[in-house]
Enzyme design. Structure first.
Site, mmCIF file in Angstrom:
data_model
loop_
_atom_site.group_PDB
_atom_site.id
_atom_site.type_symbol
_atom_site.label_atom_id
_atom_site.label_comp_id
_atom_site.label_asym_id
_atom_site.label_seq_id
_atom_site.Cartn_x
_atom_site.Cartn_y
_atom_site.Cartn_z
ATOM 1 N N LEU A 262 0.845 -1.196 0.000
ATOM 2 C CA LEU A 262 0.000 0.000 0.000
ATOM 3 C C LEU A 262 0.885 1.253 0.000
ATOM 4 C CD1 LEU A 262 -2.903 1.150 0.170
ATOM 5 C CD2 LEU A 262 -2.491 1.393 2.613
ATOM 6 N N TYR A 263 2.007 1.148 0.705
ATOM 7 C CA TYR A 263 2.946 2.268 0.710
ATOM 8 C C TYR A 263 3.319 2.637 -0.725
ATOM 9 C CZ TYR A 263 7.437 4.659 0.994
ATOM 10 O OH TYR A 263 8.465 5.549 0.824
#
Ligand SMILES: O=C(O)[C@H]1O[C@H](OP(=O)(O)OP(=O)(O)OC[C@H]2O[C@@H](n3ccc(=O)[nH]c3=O)[C@H](O)[C@@H]2O)[C@H](O)[C@@H](O)[C@@H]1O
Length: 944
Positions: A262-263
């Site tokens: 997700l980063y």
């Protein structure tokens, strides 16, 4: 700790100019040519959807309007917990004044005024400090969230504060705050580094990533687009956007539509959002894909950081492996290289074209990889750390969890190289060395070189006992002090506070002496002296302003010292040619020099890179010696200044020392192990006013050529704000008036030699000052005979005054000389060490162990001295073989009460009795009106 421990590379700060700096292609958004429009649309929607979903789901705080909701997350094992941060209030005339002042461009005409978001973060702090150093205006912004130990962020803030960068405490999502900042300052650039970092943590707290990396970015871009003038934006993307890309090395043209975390997805979303703001509002935007940045002041959530902590604590480290035990590797990039890339990106950013939210033409949109181009397996990272920490890691190989990590990264930096002149120069080993040095210093951990691994480990464990289970906590939590405290501290900083450690002084001295032993280099006695000084002060940053043709002895000595104290030695030279000559001289002298140990440039530029200097050695033959000194920024303890060839100043240094400057005339360096060094500087003539002086060192192994040498420990510089300046007006307690000559400092020669100083002062013998300087000398420990070198005996009459009452061993070079000295000089049991030896070579017979064929003498402690002691020249000789532990043992009998205290027992007594006043004193040959004594009184000097 000061900025310099931080922005770690003081050295060459030269970015190669791109060949086509103004190439029109730069104005085009190059990277997305190969990128289908459909993907762009997809990512824009993805980002917005992600943002909305997570933003709406996340609990909101009911903080008052000026205390924005935090995006901070405190990671805890119990799961996700978001906390509202209490921000410091902002606004008001005083606050605005501070903001303006911090952002004001200084010393750099045409410089930038930059807002750095995430300034208390790892990269943010380094970038902000570097911009400030080169004269740009810098304002920081940070929300000090609790993702990792906030005290580390506070310490970074304190460091920036000292460098003149104000870090506003606020969130990038606080639109009102951003608008205010843009109202107060017409920023030319924004370096946007605030983000929720960390690949694996995204599983724990996904919302924080969307808040910081998507909403936060939008908030910054919104403020920037509305500003008039619009700033250019440089911001941090990430190598993680390459995700599952398997083409190596990773190029900006490669696919980035398969993020693995997700980063990475939020960073990728940021790149697409950047496109939108460039396209609609004409904002100039440069995205930088950082590749696993590491270095001093780094992030405790990163592997190299917590591996270091765990290795030291004896805890297992998990090394990830790919399928079939495949290696996991990263293109680890050292912080200084990243900083250079950021500054170059800023310099090449090109202007935003819009104003007040309206686009007026196309603006640059760029993306660059900033990596190191040489991936290193994590196993190698661990083995380097083991070596540097001298502790074996407990390794646990585990399968790489499916939590966002990718197996390898490898940057292709062609674009950055061509267009920004970006060229990484620090390899993983030397970068980690700097990191480890910083880490040990920051957490006050010491490792002994000679420790066995087990012992080192036990010691480390003991030292780390206080470090909490989470991220390590530093001993000293540095909060930014309130202004009154800061004022007091500043006042305190103006007082010299030295910590003297005889043990490291000795080690440094011995190593310097050994390193220089077989080389007949000029200035080597000075080199040993300054080496001992650097070691004794435990100087972390030693700066040498080298003069052309000065040889390398001092550099070699300083290098030996910093090795012992894990410090840094930097040589300042004005240009590349000098740099090459210096490196050559050092290499010829057998010392290696890394690029970052040479700071090239004008005095102002080069010295600006160096904050927190503990010991400064300036060769006054340099034209810019004065400017170098003026630019020197001492550390919190103060700075020991050694001016070589002060009598030969070429005008450059002349203005530095004001009339009345206290100048010290002798150095007494208490070392350990029965070794002490006493240096006396002497000048010709009854006063020291004729500008010529030379050293006498009671080092029996003084080089044959002991050329005139002026060494000065001076306490005053022209700048009234300089921490040393107050010393200029202070009186030595024993001498209400500044001393004008040696007699005043040493008013009472010992009994029996009272007539001599007068006679000497009348110029009866050459070099009489040196003899005068020694009146009052006595052996501190008669069991260690004083060894006087030939010239001291022959020409200086020193022998006569001392030998009259002491058991003294004199060293004569040859029979002729020995005869000339004459036995009549040696009364009361004084002996002459005779030159006779088996081969009939007098000089060689004195000290075996050196290269006798070449007539070299062994010098330094630890060498074996095989000499023969003779009752008289040509008489019977007695053999003695022993370890040379004696470098001249002499103290002043009654020159001052405090020096007497020094001779009482040892340096430790100074601490106990508090009597010591004179600890360090070095001679200068300055003109009479500038001559005086610098004394470090007991309350200023601390002894370990
Ligand atoms: O370059 C980037 O884009 C990213 O670099 C780092 O992410 P990462 O490369 O994963 O750095 P670390 O977390 O320090 O991991 C370094 C290496 O150690 C490995 N590792 C990590 C943790 C661990 O317990 N064991 C282990 O072997 C990782 O797989 C990785 O190969 C940063 O944490 C990100 O914020 C940044 O955006």
């Amino acid at each position: 700790m000061d900025v310099d421990d931080a922005p770690s590379t003081p050295g060459k700060w030269k970015m190669e100019k791109p060949h086509h700096r103004h190439h029109p292609r730069l104005l085009l958004p190059r990277w997305h040519h190969s990128y289908p429009v459909s993907k762009l649309v997809f990512w824009s929607f993805f980002s917005l959807a992600l943002f909305l979903a997570l933003f709406l789901l996340s609990p909101r705080s009911s903080a008052p309007a000026r205390i924005p909701e935090s995006f901070a997350s405190s990671s805890s094992s119990s799961g996700v917990r978001r906390a509202a941060l209490q921000m410091a209030p902002w606004g008001g005339p005083a606050w605005e004044k501070r903001v303006r002042s911090s952002a004001r461009v200084r010393r750099n005409p045409g410089g930038a005024s930059v807002l750095v978001t995430g300034a208390a973060g790892f990269v943010g702090m380094h970038v902000a400090a570097a911009l400030k150093r080169r004269g740009d205006g810098v304002l920081g912004l940070d929300n000090f969230n609790g993702y990792y130990d906030p005290s580390l962020k506070r310490a970074r803030q304190a460091l920036l504060d000292r460098a003149g960068v104000f870090v506003v405490e606020g969130d990038i999502d606080d639109g009102a705050l951003l608008r205010k900042l843009f109202d107060v300052v017409p920023f030319t650039h924004v370096v946007h580094l605030a983000a929720q970092a960390g690949v694996r943590h995204a599983l724990v707290d996904p919302a924080s990533y969307v808040h910081s990396n998507v909403a936060g970015l939008v908030s910054v871009l919104e403020a920037a687009k509305a500003a008039d003038p619009q700033p250019a934006i440089v911001w941090a993307s990430s190598s993680s956007v390459y995700g599952l890309n398997s083409r190596v090395p990773f190029s900006e043209a490669d696919r980035t539509d398969r993020p693995a975390s997700l980063y990475a997805a939020t960073k990728k979303a940021g790149e697409e959002i950047a496109h939108v703001y460039n396209h609609i509002y004409g904002l100039s935007i440069t995205g930088l894909r950082f590749f696993t940045v590491y270095g001093p002041w780094g992030r405790p959530d990163m592997a190299y950081f917590f591996f270091t902590r765990d290795i030291l604590r004896g805890k297992p480290v998990s090394i990830f492996e790919g399928p079939d035990h495949a290696t996991v590797a990263r293109d680890f990039t050292y912080i200084d290289d990243i900083v250079k890339g950021c500054l170059a990106a800023l310099d090449h950013a090109g202007k935003s074209t819009g104003s007040g939210g309206k686009k007026r033409g196309p603006a640059p949109l760029r993306i660059y990889n900033l990596g190191n181009t040489s991936p290193v397996p994590v196993t190698k990272l661990v083995s380097i750390l083991e070596r540097l920490l001298k502790v074996k890691a407990v390794k646990k190989f585990v399968k790489m969890p499916r939590n966002g990590d990718v197996q390898f990264t490898h940057a292709n930096i062609t674009f950055a190289q061509k267009e920004l002149g970006y060229r990484p120069t620090t390899g993983l080993h030397s970068g980690l060395k700097k990191f480890v040095r910083w880490y040990l210093e920051y957490y006050s951990i010491s490792l002994s070189k000679n420790d066995s691994t087990d012992e080192a480990q036990r010691r480390s464990l003991r030292q780390l006992h206080a470090i909490s289970d989470g991220f390590p906590q530093p001993h000293r939590v540095q909060q930014p002090p309130p202004p009154s405290v800061e004022r007091r501290r500043r006042r305190q900083r103006t007082r010299m506070k030295l910590v003297w450690c005889p043990e490291t002084a000795l080690k440094a001295y011995v190593d310097a002496a050994k390193a220089l032993a077989d080389r007949s280099l000029e200035e080597s006695s000075v080199a040993e002296l300054v080496s001992a000084m650097a070691g004794g002060w435990k100087a972390q940053l030693v700066v040498e302003a080298w003069a052309r043709d000065a040889g390398a002895a001092t550099g070699v000595g300083l290098r030996a010292a910093v090795e012992h104290v894990r410090g840094r030695h930097v040589c300042v030279v004005p240009d590349e040619q000098w740099a090459a000559e210096y490196v050559g001289a050092m290499r010829r002298a057998g010392a290696s020099v890394e690029a970052e140990s040479v700071a090239v440039g004008e005095a102002e530029g080069a010295m600006r890179e160096l904050e927190g200097v503990d010991l400064m050695v300036v060769d006054c033959r340099r034209r810019d010696a004065g400017r170098v000194l003026r630019e020197a920024r001492p550390g919190a303890r103060g700075m020991v200044v050694v001016c070589k060839w002060a009598g030969r100043q070429r005008g450059g240094a002349a203005g530095v020392f004001r009339a009345g400057t206290r100048v010290v005339r002798a150095t007494y360096l208490p070392l350990e192990g029965g070794v002490e060094v006493f240096h006396v500087g002497v000048g010709k003539g009854p006063s020291l006013g004729d500008g010529r002086a030379r050293w006498i060192s009671f080092d029996p192994f003084l080089p044959r050529r002991c050329d005139p040498e002026d060494v000065l420990l001076a306490g005053a510089l022209v700048d009234a704000n300089h921490p040393l300046a107050p010393l200029a007006g202070r009186r030595h307690p024993a001498h209400p008036q500044p001393a004008t000559d040696w007699q005043q400092i040493h008013p009472q020669p010992p009994e029996g030699v009272a007539a001599r100083p007068r006679a000497l002062a009348e110029g009866v013998v050459p070099d009489h000052d040196s003899a005068a300087g020694l009146h009052g000398a006595e052996l501190r420990r008669p069991e260690h005979p004083l060894v006087l070198r030939r010239r001291a005996v022959d020409e200086d009459e020193v022998g006569a005054s001392v030998l009259a009452q002491q058991q003294v061993t004199c060293v004569a070079d040859d029979e002729v000389h020995a005869a000339r000295v004459g036995p009549e000089r040696f009364q009361r049991g004084a002996q002459l060490v005779g030159p006779a030896n088996d081969a009939g070579d007098p000089a060689a017979g004195l000290m075996r162990g050196g290269d006798q064929r070449q007539g070299r003498r062994p010098r330094g402690v630890g060498a074996h001295l095989h000499h023969e002691t003779c009752a008289a020249p040509g008489g019977q000789c007695r053999h003695e073989l022993g370890e040379v532990g004696l470098l001249g043992l002499v103290s002043l009998q009654k020159p001052t009460q405090e020096a007497h205290a020094v001779s009482d027992s040892n340096s430790y007594s100074l601490h106990r009795t508090g009597k010591a006043q004179v600890v360090v004193a070095v001679l200068t040959s300055f003109s009479v009106r500038r001559k005086a004594l610098v004394a470090f009184s007991a309350d200023q000097a601390m002894f370990l």
